[in-house]
Design a protein around this motif. Structure first.
Motif, short mmCIF file in Angstrom:
data_model
loop_
_atom_site.label_atom_id
_atom_site.label_comp_id
_atom_site.label_asym_id
_atom_site.label_seq_id
_atom_site.Cartn_x
_atom_site.Cartn_y
_atom_site.Cartn_z
N LYS A 70 0.83 -1.21 0.00
CA LYS A 70 0.00 0.00 0.00
C LYS A 70 0.86 1.26 0.00
O LYS A 70 0.58 2.21 -0.74
N TYR A 88 2.45 1.66 -3.41
CA TYR A 88 1.42 2.06 -4.38
C TYR A 88 1.16 3.56 -4.28
O TYR A 88 1.14 4.28 -5.27
N HIS A 89 0.95 4.02 -3.06
CA HIS A 89 0.66 5.45 -2.87
C HIS A 89 1.87 6.33 -3.20
O HIS A 89 1.70 7.44 -3.72
#
Length: 182
Positions: free
Chosen positions: A91, A94-95
């Motif tokens: 996560k 990804y961000h």
């Protein structure tokens, strides 16, 4: 193919199953033949056959089962923790990638505006409206934006590579991300 944590879990589960057996080890059978033929051949000799089996006493089996059960619980907890750490890493990567690509879009738009400003300044210089110093300042600003864009491209590439590696994909594989701007 199963992951390392899945294999480890299978091993401790099989150890727990084995711990529940009344006789976890097979009995041992031994046969021995004794003779004096090679030395003085008087006929002395004999045979020996033995069978041995380990027998647990004083709650050893229960303790072994409890320890094996705790090992399964510990392995499951470690597996869940590793999964949580991996998901958090994915996560975050990804961000980071989505953010760096958004910054890259802004830098590209800013570079385009600076290019247009530089062209306009050059035309104004040719008509005598601005000095050479002003043109040089505009070009220096454009070069700073171009350098920032190059830095952001490297940042986006690093973020994409990190995400791909966390996902178990080839590092150079193209990755589509969608920035949630809502």
């Amino acid at each position: 193919s199963p992951s390392w944590t899945e294999l480890r879990l299978r091993v401790v589960q099989s150890e727990r199953t084995r711990a529940g057996f009344l006789f976890p080890d097979n009995p041992e059978l031994a046969f021995e033949s004794v003779s004096d033929r090679p030395f003085d051949n008087r006929g002395d000799g004999g045979y020996s056959l033995s069978l041995s089996q380990e027998v647990e006493i004083a709650g050893q089996r229960g303790k072994r089962k409890r320890i094996a059960g705790l090992a399964v619980d510990q392995t499951q907890a470690e597996s869940a923790r590793a999964e949580q750490v991996l998901m958090a890493g994915v996560k975050a990567a990804y961000h980071r990638l989505a953010l760096s690509r958004e910054k890259l879009k802004v830098a590209a738009a800013l570079l385009e505006l600076n290019d247009r400003l530089a062209e306009a300044a050059k035309q104004r210089y040719q008509s005598g409206d601005v000095s050479e110093l002003e043109i040089n300042l505009i070009l220096a600003e454009r070069d700073q934006v171009a350098a920032e864009r190059a830095r952001l491209e490297a940042e986006a590439w690093a973020a994409e590579t990190a995400l791909n590696l966390l996902l178990g994909r080839p590092a150079a594989q193209a990755t589509l991300v969608r920035a949630d701007t809502a």
